[in-house]
Scaffold this active site. Structure first.
Site, PDB file in Angstrom:
ATOM      1  N   ARG A 260     -40.597 -25.896 -18.040  1.00  0.00           N
ATOM      2  CA  ARG A 260     -39.586 -24.934 -18.522  1.00  0.00           C
ATOM      3  C   ARG A 260     -40.295 -23.621 -18.790  1.00  0.00           C
ATOM      4  O   ARG A 260     -41.211 -23.545 -19.626  1.00  0.00           O
ATOM      5  CB  ARG A 260     -38.919 -25.444 -19.797  1.00  0.00           C
ATOM      6  CG  ARG A 260     -38.113 -24.370 -20.505  1.00  0.00           C
ATOM      7  CD  ARG A 260     -37.218 -24.914 -21.591  1.00  0.00           C
ATOM      8  NE  ARG A 260     -36.099 -25.622 -21.026  1.00  0.00           N
ATOM      9  CZ  ARG A 260     -35.007 -25.976 -21.714  1.00  0.00           C
ATOM     10  NH1 ARG A 260     -34.898 -25.679 -22.994  1.00  0.00           N
ATOM     11  NH2 ARG A 260     -34.021 -26.613 -21.123  1.00  0.00           N
TER      12      ARG A 260
ATOM     13  N   HIS B 282     -31.179 -23.524 -13.774  1.00  0.00           N
ATOM     14  CA  HIS B 282     -31.341 -24.729 -14.610  1.00  0.00           C
ATOM     15  C   HIS B 282     -30.862 -25.930 -13.788  1.00  0.00           C
ATOM     16  O   HIS B 282     -29.852 -26.573 -14.101  1.00  0.00           O
ATOM     17  CB  HIS B 282     -30.522 -24.569 -15.895  1.00  0.00           C
ATOM     18  CG  HIS B 282     -30.902 -25.507 -16.998  1.00  0.00           C
ATOM     19  ND1 HIS B 282     -31.890 -26.459 -16.875  1.00  0.00           N
ATOM     20  CD2 HIS B 282     -30.417 -25.647 -18.275  1.00  0.00           C
ATOM     21  CE1 HIS B 282     -31.998 -27.135 -18.000  1.00  0.00           C
ATOM     22  NE2 HIS B 282     -31.117 -26.657 -18.867  1.00  0.00           N
TER      23      HIS B 282
ATOM     24  N   GLN C   6     -30.016 -29.469 -15.299  1.00  0.00           N
ATOM     25  CA  GLN C   6     -28.746 -29.481 -16.035  1.00  0.00           C
ATOM     26  C   GLN C   6     -27.577 -29.628 -15.072  1.00  0.00           C
ATOM     27  O   GLN C   6     -26.599 -30.333 -15.349  1.00  0.00           O
ATOM     28  CB  GLN C   6     -28.595 -28.187 -16.844  1.00  0.00           C
ATOM     29  CG  GLN C   6     -27.321 -28.116 -17.646  1.00  0.00           C
ATOM     30  CD  GLN C   6     -27.306 -29.067 -18.830  1.00  0.00           C
ATOM     31  OE1 GLN C   6     -28.222 -29.075 -19.624  1.00  0.00           O
ATOM     32  NE2 GLN C   6     -26.262 -29.873 -18.955  1.00  0.00           N
TER      33      GLN C   6
ATOM     34  N   ASP D  19     -21.675 -20.924 -21.441  1.00  0.00           N
ATOM     35  CA  ASP D  19     -23.029 -21.114 -21.968  1.00  0.00           C
ATOM     36  C   ASP D  19     -23.243 -19.989 -22.976  1.00  0.00           C
ATOM     37  O   ASP D  19     -22.447 -19.030 -23.029  1.00  0.00           O
ATOM     38  CB  ASP D  19     -24.039 -21.035 -20.800  1.00  0.00           C
ATOM     39  CG  ASP D  19     -25.476 -21.297 -21.250  1.00  0.00           C
ATOM     40  OD1 ASP D  19     -25.674 -21.901 -22.321  1.00  0.00           O
ATOM     41  OD2 ASP D  19     -26.406 -20.892 -20.518  1.00  0.00           O
TER      42      ASP D  19
ATOM     43  N   CYS E 287     -23.695 -26.703 -21.622  1.00  0.00           N
ATOM     44  CA  CYS E 287     -24.981 -27.416 -21.556  1.00  0.00           C
ATOM     45  C   CYS E 287     -25.605 -27.617 -22.926  1.00  0.00           C
ATOM     46  O   CYS E 287     -26.466 -28.473 -23.084  1.00  0.00           O
ATOM     47  CB  CYS E 287     -25.940 -26.685 -20.623  1.00  0.00           C
ATOM     48  SG  CYS E 287     -26.527 -25.093 -21.255  1.00  0.00           S
TER      49      CYS E 287
ATOM     50  N   ARG F 216     -28.034 -36.020 -18.747  1.00  0.00           N
ATOM     51  CA  ARG F 216     -29.362 -35.452 -18.453  1.00  0.00           C
ATOM     52  C   ARG F 216     -30.365 -36.579 -18.204  1.00  0.00           C
ATOM     53  O   ARG F 216     -31.182 -36.516 -17.288  1.00  0.00           O
ATOM     54  CB  ARG F 216     -29.859 -34.585 -19.624  1.00  0.00           C
ATOM     55  CG  ARG F 216     -29.083 -33.308 -19.867  1.00  0.00           C
ATOM     56  CD  ARG F 216     -29.239 -32.311 -18.744  1.00  0.00           C
ATOM     57  NE  ARG F 216     -30.621 -31.957 -18.475  1.00  0.00           N
ATOM     58  CZ  ARG F 216     -31.304 -31.012 -19.117  1.00  0.00           C
ATOM     59  NH1 ARG F 216     -30.723 -30.301 -20.064  1.00  0.00           N
ATOM     60  NH2 ARG F 216     -32.553 -30.728 -18.787  1.00  0.00           N
TER      61      ARG F 216
HETATM   62  N1  NVA Z   1     -28.865 -20.207 -20.751  1.00  0.00           N
HETATM   63  C1  NVA Z   1     -29.496 -20.923 -21.835  1.00  0.00           C
HETATM   64  C2  NVA Z   1     -29.556 -22.370 -21.527  1.00  0.00           C
HETATM   65  C3  NVA Z   1     -30.147 -23.215 -22.614  1.00  0.00           C
HETATM   66  C4  NVA Z   1     -30.262 -24.655 -22.249  1.00  0.00           C
HETATM   67  C5  NVA Z   1     -30.872 -20.357 -22.074  1.00  0.00           C
HETATM   68  O1  NVA Z   1     -31.575 -20.072 -21.099  1.00  0.00           O
HETATM   69  O2  NVA Z   1     -31.246 -20.177 -23.231  1.00  0.00           O
HETATM   70  N1   CP Z   2     -29.211 -27.971 -22.178  1.00  0.00           N
HETATM   71  C1   CP Z   2     -30.519 -27.890 -22.419  1.00  0.00           C
HETATM   72  O1   CP Z   2     -31.334 -27.677 -21.523  1.00  0.00           O
HETATM   73  O2   CP Z   2     -30.857 -28.075 -23.725  1.00  0.00           O
HETATM   74  P1   CP Z   2     -32.285 -27.902 -24.378  1.00  0.00           P
HETATM   75  O3   CP Z   2     -32.594 -26.426 -24.419  1.00  0.00           O
HETATM   76  O4   CP Z   2     -32.137 -28.492 -25.763  1.00  0.00           O
HETATM   77  O5   CP Z   2     -33.305 -28.632 -23.550  1.00  0.00           O
END
Ligand code: NVA
Ligand code: CP
Length: 309
Positions: free
Chosen positions: A101, A128, A131, A224, A264, A292
């Site tokens: 990540r 993502h 997801q 989101d 998500c 997930r």
């Molecule tokens: N769009 C959000 C998704 C979190 C799982 C982010 O990147 O923070």
């Molecule tokens: N939806 C998702 O990726 O959640 P986290 O940021 O908690 O991993």
């Protein structure tokens, strides 16, 4: 050539279906498959915070007979002294796959180019894809199919979630609608890529600025956070710009009867979605979160088998 999973369109339509089918089998028999027995180790690296991704990969890797090695970038050399490519060349001597990540998609591409083990995108600024496998599984659970369904994503169209919906939804032959302010529209290259996929699958991709037009008659409504990780300094501006894209019950009532709502998580109730929607009967967010686990176990199983072939 090692197969990686950096973007949703790294999978063909057939491969996406294979993984979703495998996820259904794995979900029905949680400890029935042990492709990582040995045990093999999978490195799971985080430059950003996480709850669902961290836990679902850790539990999923253990379920598959392997050992998860959770690495926080802050306590590693990656991101400081060492490049993604050098990190990958070290890790490939010790682990079976790398899950990462991070911020820039280019970092994932550099890591993947430098290693023989599969690299999986666990969220970047642009996509993502893990997801989306869970979301597609959740949508398929609800409707029994994906092809031909209409999904409307509201809010930050340039976010990782919106852009993954464009690519993964087009791959699944869905009609993907994204409604956002013009300044937060999806990147042109992603729209172009999604459009090309949709042309070949029979899906479609349409951008809107009016949330009501986007949601009209939709089967699935998704949103989101308006303030993705890394964008915190823009919070006030983003909330002001995206205020009209909140998913309210009034908006949900313009979707098809029986429409479902996905998010998500984590969610900012009262900003991108009203509590009565996210906590209401049309919301499938808890199944989405659980999926997930099953989708990523299927992805790891499938990728390791592909790379062993
Ligand atoms: N769009 C959000 C998704 C979190 C799982 C982010 O990147 O923070
Ligand atoms: N939806 C998702 O990726 O959640 P986290 O940021 O908690 O991993």
């Amino acid at each position: 050539m090692t197969r990686h999973f950096l973007r949703d369109d790294d999978l063909s339509p057939h491969e996406q279906t294979e993984i979703l089918d495998l996820a259904v089998q794995i979900r029905a028999d949680r400890w029935g498959r042990k492709p990582l027995d040995g045990p093999q180790t999978v490195a799971v690296i985080f430059d950003k915070s996480s709850t669902r991704t961290r836990v679902s990969f850790a539990v999923g890797i253990a379920d598959l007979g392997g050992s998860p090695l959770i690495i926080s970038t802050a306590n590693s050399q990656l991101g400081g002294k060492e490049t993604p490519s050098d990190t990958a060349r070290v890790l490939e001597r010790m682990v079976s796959a790398i899950v990462w990540r991070t911020y820039a998609q280019s970092g994932l591409e550099e890591m993947a180019a430098g290693t023989t083990v599969p690299v999986i995108n666990a969220l970047s600024d642009d996509f993502h894809p893990c997801q989306l496998l869970a979301d597609l599984l959740t949508i398929r659970d609800a409707f029994g199919t994906l092809a031909g369904l209409t999904v409307a994503f509201l809010g930050d169209g340039a976010s990782n979630m919106a852009q993954s919906y464009l690519l993964a939804g087009a791959t699944a032959a869905m009609n993907v609608r994204v409604a956002s302010p013009v300044e937060f529209a999806p990147h042109e290259t992603v729209v172009g890529d999604a459009d090309a996929i949709a042309t070949s699958t029979g899906g479609s991709v349409t951008l809107f600025t009016d949330p009501f037009e986007a949601v009209a008659g939709a089967d699935v409504v998704v949103t989101d956070t308006w303030v993705s990780m890394g964008k915190e300094e823009e919070k006030a501006h983003r909330i002001a710009a995206m205020g009209g894209y909140k998913v309210t019950q009034e908006l949900m009532d313009t979707a098809k009867p029986g429409a479902i709502f996905l998010h998500c998580l984590p969610a900012d109730r009262g900003y991108e979605v009203d509590p009565e929607v996210i906590d209401g009967p049309q919301s499938v967010i808890w199944n989405e979160a659980e999926n997930r686990l099953h989708a990523q176990k299927a992805l790891l199983t499938w990728l390791l088998a592909k790379n062993a072939a």
